[in-house]
Design a protein around this motif. Structure first.
Motif, short mmCIF file in Angstrom:
data_model
loop_
_atom_site.label_atom_id
_atom_site.label_comp_id
_atom_site.label_asym_id
_atom_site.label_seq_id
_atom_site.Cartn_x
_atom_site.Cartn_y
_atom_site.Cartn_z
N TYR A 145 0.81 -1.22 0.00
CA TYR A 145 0.00 0.00 0.00
C TYR A 145 0.84 1.27 0.00
O TYR A 145 0.31 2.37 -0.03
CB TYR A 145 -0.94 0.01 1.21
CG TYR A 145 -1.95 -1.11 1.14
CD1 TYR A 145 -3.04 -1.02 0.29
CD2 TYR A 145 -1.79 -2.26 1.89
CE1 TYR A 145 -3.95 -2.06 0.19
CE2 TYR A 145 -2.69 -3.31 1.81
CZ TYR A 145 -3.77 -3.19 0.96
OH TYR A 145 -4.68 -4.22 0.87
N ALA A 146 2.15 1.10 0.06
CA ALA A 146 3.05 2.27 0.05
C ALA A 146 3.08 2.87 -1.36
O ALA A 146 2.92 2.15 -2.35
CB ALA A 146 4.46 1.86 0.46
N PRO A 147 3.27 4.18 -1.44
CA PRO A 147 3.45 4.77 -2.77
C PRO A 147 4.63 4.09 -3.48
O PRO A 147 5.62 3.73 -2.85
CB PRO A 147 3.76 6.25 -2.46
CG PRO A 147 3.20 6.48 -1.09
CD PRO A 147 3.31 5.16 -0.38
N LYS A 148 4.53 3.94 -4.78
CA LYS A 148 5.54 3.19 -5.56
C LYS A 148 6.95 3.75 -5.39
O LYS A 148 7.92 3.02 -5.43
CB LYS A 148 5.17 3.19 -7.05
CG LYS A 148 3.87 2.48 -7.33
CD LYS A 148 3.98 1.01 -7.08
CE LYS A 148 2.65 0.34 -7.38
NZ LYS A 148 2.43 -0.86 -6.64
N SER A 149 7.08 5.05 -5.18
CA SER A 149 8.40 5.66 -5.09
C SER A 149 9.01 5.61 -3.69
O SER A 149 10.13 6.05 -3.48
CB SER A 149 8.31 7.12 -5.55
OG SER A 149 7.43 7.82 -4.69
N VAL A 150 8.28 5.04 -2.72
CA VAL A 150 8.75 5.02 -1.33
C VAL A 150 9.28 3.64 -0.96
O VAL A 150 8.64 2.62 -1.21
CB VAL A 150 7.61 5.43 -0.37
CG1 VAL A 150 8.06 5.36 1.08
CG2 VAL A 150 7.11 6.83 -0.69
#
Length: 194
Positions: A145-150
């Motif tokens: 569920y984390a943003p793809k860039s994180v």
């Protein structure tokens, strides 16, 4: 410890688990659980200070299992591993605060600074180890569920670390206040003086 002493310990443990479960119904979290304040950690850590790490961990484990059985944990179900890490294992680790049990009971009425240091140490130890289980679940399971860039480890650190810090602060403050206004809460009546 005689039969009545064992019955007192079992009864007290059951009451603490029931209190923790009841407190978990008070909604103190942001949407999606970004910040999750667990009021039940306070009586669970107090029980560990009263009864030691073994009984504290057993009570914490039972609290985590009840969360699964009563369906509260199932609202956040992603996998069996995640469920075990975030509930029975994390809650059992709150009982590790009981490592400081003997020292707290020995000093609660005489050495306030020593007692305060032990209480803070117990809360920090228990919270950090419980948080580690949640951090690992966040990094390996919730990271989807984390943003793809994180980075998933950073995501879990920030996401779970905020809750851990708030729970640690709340538990520490409440338990230090209790130690000052009601020190007898830390010493069971059925236990011989340390």
């Amino acid at each position: 410890m005689g039969r009545s002493g064992s019955l007192n310990v079992i009864t007290e443990g059951a009451v603490v688990v029931a209190l923790c479960v009841a407190l978990s119904f008070i909604p103190l979290q942001t949407p999606h659980g970004a910040i999750d304040i667990q009021l039940g950690a306070i009586p669970m850590i107090l029980y560990a200070f009263r009864r030691g790490p073994y009984l504290g961990m057993v009570a914490g484990l039972l609290w985590g299992l009840v969360q699964i059985v009563d369906g509260q944990a199932m609202k956040n179900f992603l996998s069996v591993l995640q469920l075990l890490m975030e509930y029975p294992l994390a809650y059992a680790c709150l009982g590790l605060a009981g490592i400081f049990s003997t020292g707290i009971k020995r000093n609660i009425t005489r050495r306030r600074l020593t007692t305060a240091v032990m209480i803070v140490s117990g809360v920090v130890l228990a919270t950090l180890i419980a948080w580690t289980w949640r951090y690992l679940a966040g990094a390996f399971v919730w990271s989807q569920y984390a943003p793809k860039s994180v980075n998933p480890f950073l995501y879990s650190l920030v996401f779970n670390g905020t809750s851990a810090a708030l729970n640690l602060a709340l538990s520490t403050v409440v338990l230090l206040i209790l130690a000052n206004v009601a020190p007898k809460l830390f010493i069971p009546k059925d236990e011989k003086k340390v």
